[in-house]
Write a protein that holds these residues in place. Structure first.
Motif, PDB file in Angstrom:
ATOM      1  N   LEU A  17       2.704 -20.542  -8.528  1.00 28.45           N
ATOM      2  CA  LEU A  17       2.865 -19.282  -9.103  1.00 28.45           C
ATOM      3  C   LEU A  17       4.347 -20.647  -9.856  1.00 28.45           C
ATOM      4  N   THR A  18       5.029 -19.822 -10.174  1.00 26.28           N
ATOM      5  CA  THR A  18       6.106 -20.769 -11.060  1.00 26.28           C
ATOM      6  C   THR A  18       7.229 -21.010 -10.452  1.00 26.28           C
ATOM      7  N   PRO A  19       7.991 -21.600 -10.790  1.00 24.07           N
ATOM      8  CA  PRO A  19       9.777 -21.748  -9.532  1.00 24.07           C
ATOM      9  C   PRO A  19      10.037 -20.984  -9.987  1.00 24.07           C
ATOM     10  N   LEU A  20       9.867 -19.457 -10.818  1.00 30.14           N
ATOM     11  CA  LEU A  20      10.966 -18.194 -10.696  1.00 30.14           C
ATOM     12  C   LEU A  20      10.097 -17.863  -9.653  1.00 30.14           C
ATOM     13  N   GLY A  21       8.281 -17.796 -10.198  1.00 29.27           N
ATOM     14  CA  GLY A  21       7.507 -16.719  -8.912  1.00 29.27           C
ATOM     15  C   GLY A  21       8.415 -17.261  -7.525  1.00 29.27           C
ATOM     16  N   ILE A  22       8.458 -18.494  -7.521  1.00 27.83           N
ATOM     17  CA  ILE A  22       7.667 -19.225  -5.842  1.00 27.83           C
ATOM     18  C   ILE A  22       9.878 -18.111  -5.605  1.00 27.83           C
ATOM     19  N   GLN A  23      10.346 -18.122  -5.948  1.00 25.41           N
ATOM     20  CA  GLN A  23      12.071 -17.674  -5.828  1.00 25.41           C
ATOM     21  C   GLN A  23      11.882 -16.411  -5.223  1.00 25.41           C
ATOM     22  N   GLN A  24      11.356 -16.103  -6.185  1.00 22.92           N
ATOM     23  CA  GLN A  24      11.324 -14.453  -6.315  1.00 22.92           C
ATOM     24  C   GLN A  24      10.938 -13.624  -4.480  1.00 22.92           C
ATOM     25  N   VAL A  25       9.596 -14.770  -4.342  1.00 18.76           N
ATOM     26  CA  VAL A  25       8.964 -14.425  -3.445  1.00 18.76           C
ATOM     27  C   VAL A  25      10.693 -15.095  -2.031  1.00 18.76           C
ATOM     28  N   TYR A  26      10.705 -15.880  -1.977  1.00 19.21           N
ATOM     29  CA  TYR A  26      12.206 -16.246  -0.472  1.00 19.21           C
ATOM     30  C   TYR A  26      13.009 -15.072  -0.429  1.00 19.21           C
ATOM     31  N   LYS A  27      13.202 -14.404  -1.788  1.00 14.81           N
ATOM     32  CA  LYS A  27      14.275 -13.422  -1.822  1.00 14.81           C
ATOM     33  C   LYS A  27      13.484 -12.360  -1.124  1.00 14.81           C
ATOM     34  N   THR A  28      12.276 -11.766  -1.364  1.00 10.54           N
ATOM     35  CA  THR A  28      11.235 -10.849  -1.037  1.00 10.54           C
ATOM     36  C   THR A  28      11.295 -10.762   0.370  1.00 10.54           C
ATOM     37  N   SER A  29      11.030 -12.236   0.592  1.00 10.53           N
ATOM     38  CA  SER A  29      11.111 -12.289   2.436  1.00 10.53           C
ATOM     39  C   SER A  29      12.399 -12.393   2.890  1.00 10.53           C
ATOM     40  N   THR A  30      13.051 -12.449   2.667  1.00 14.57           N
ATOM     41  CA  THR A  30      14.337 -11.454   3.631  1.00 14.57           C
ATOM     42  C   THR A  30      15.024 -10.252   3.552  1.00 14.57           C
ATOM     43  N   ASP A  31      13.815  -9.514   3.261  1.00 17.94           N
ATOM     44  CA  ASP A  31      13.966  -7.791   3.075  1.00 17.94           C
ATOM     45  C   ASP A  31      13.318  -7.653   4.685  1.00 17.94           C
ATOM     46  N   VAL A  32      14.549  -6.714   5.170  1.00  9.32           N
ATOM     47  CA  VAL A  32      14.790  -6.523   6.573  1.00  9.32           C
ATOM     48  C   VAL A  32      13.398  -5.296   6.637  1.00  9.32           C
ATOM     49  N   ARG A  33      13.174  -4.485   5.888  1.00  9.14           N
ATOM     50  CA  ARG A  33      11.596  -3.797   6.076  1.00  9.14           C
ATOM     51  C   ARG A  33      10.415  -5.000   6.916  1.00  9.14           C
ATOM     52  N   LEU A  34      10.535  -6.862   6.822  1.00 13.45           N
ATOM     53  CA  LEU A  34       8.855  -7.481   6.880  1.00 13.45           C
ATOM     54  C   LEU A  34       9.339  -7.682   8.179  1.00 13.45           C
ATOM     55  N   LYS A  35      10.692  -6.923   9.012  1.00 12.07           N
ATOM     56  CA  LYS A  35      10.837  -8.168  10.194  1.00 12.07           C
ATOM     57  C   LYS A  35       9.690  -7.381  11.131  1.00 12.07           C
ATOM     58  N   ASN A  36       9.436  -6.305  10.759  1.00 12.50           N
ATOM     59  CA  ASN A  36       8.767  -5.426  12.152  1.00 12.50           C
ATOM     60  C   ASN A  36       7.045  -6.184  11.760  1.00 12.50           C
ATOM     61  N   ALA A  37       7.205  -6.687  10.827  1.00 15.40           N
ATOM     62  CA  ALA A  37       5.137  -6.838  10.563  1.00 15.40           C
ATOM     63  C   ALA A  37       4.975  -7.942  11.193  1.00 15.40           C
ATOM     64  N   GLN A  38       3.306  -7.785  11.935  1.00 18.87           N
ATOM     65  CA  GLN A  38       3.094  -8.705  13.194  1.00 18.87           C
ATOM     66  C   GLN A  38       1.842  -9.366  11.869  1.00 18.87           C
ATOM     67  N   LEU A  39       1.870  -8.996  10.955  1.00 25.10           N
ATOM     68  CA  LEU A  39       0.573 -10.451   9.985  1.00 25.10           C
ATOM     69  C   LEU A  39       0.016 -10.229   8.884  1.00 25.10           C
ATOM     70  N   ILE A  40       0.183 -11.593   7.919  1.00 27.93           N
ATOM     71  CA  ILE A  40      -0.314 -11.395   7.001  1.00 27.93           C
ATOM     72  C   ILE A  40      -1.469 -11.354   6.337  1.00 27.93           C
TER      73      ILE A  40
END
Length: 175
Positions: free
Chosen positions: A32-55
């Motif tokens: 990933l580019t530095p921007l790509g890394i930032q994009q994923v960190y931002k996505t990781s804060t989405d509340v829907r992902l808190k219920n996930a059990q596995l990646i």
């Protein structure tokens, strides 16, 4: 019913391919580019992902790096699934330039991912990819919430959407 959070990888650093003259699957090793890394960190804060059990993740670097960031932020295990890889533009694994990749992609688009009657192509058809990705998803139907770190074209075989931005979440439910 299982809810899958299909997350396209962050922005990849494609220029590495031209610098190293990578060929075939070697072209999928870009991080990933530095921007790509930032994009994923931002996505990781989405509340829907808190219920996930596995990646579960594609084996390609850009998806694995995306999964690693999500795993770190959400404290979830990652399982790598080879069949979550992106569309294969050349089933002989010989393409070696951005120009050739664009030609193969254009031919795929012109034919809507379907081989013309009585013809074959170098690229993986939409139906081949749909079956491959669907087979992986089927393996995780015993979970309630699963994150899939992967690729735009692959996800579009399961969910009808024109374009998927980097690090975007598609909520996909399957019974």
């Amino acid at each position: 019913m299982t809810t899958f959070y299909l997350i396209r990888h962050g922005e990849p650093d494609w220029k590495i391919n031209e610098v190293y003259k990578l060929k075939g699957h070697g072209r999928d090793l870009v991080p990933l580019t530095p921007l790509g890394i930032q994009q994923v960190y931002k996505t990781s804060t989405d509340v829907r992902l808190k219920n996930a059990q596995l990646i579960i993740s594609s084996p390609y670097t850009r998806a694995l790096q995306t999964a690693a960031i999500l795993s770190k932020q959400l404290t979830l295990e990652i399982k790598v699934e080879f069949d979550l890889r992106e569309w294969q533009p050349d089933l002989s694994f010989q393409y070696d330039s951005l120009e050739q990749l664009k030609e193969l992609g254009t031919d795929y688009d012109l034919n809507n991912g379907v081989y013309p009657a009585g013809e074959s192509r170098l690229w993986e058809s939409k139906s081949m990819m749909k079956e491959r990705i669907g087979g992986v998803i089927d393996k995780y139907m015993d979970y309630e919430f699963v994150i899939i770190s992967g690729h735009g074209m692959a996800f579009r075989t399961q969910y009808e959407i024109e374009e998927i931005p980097h690090a975007f979440i598609i909520e996909y439910k399957r019974e």
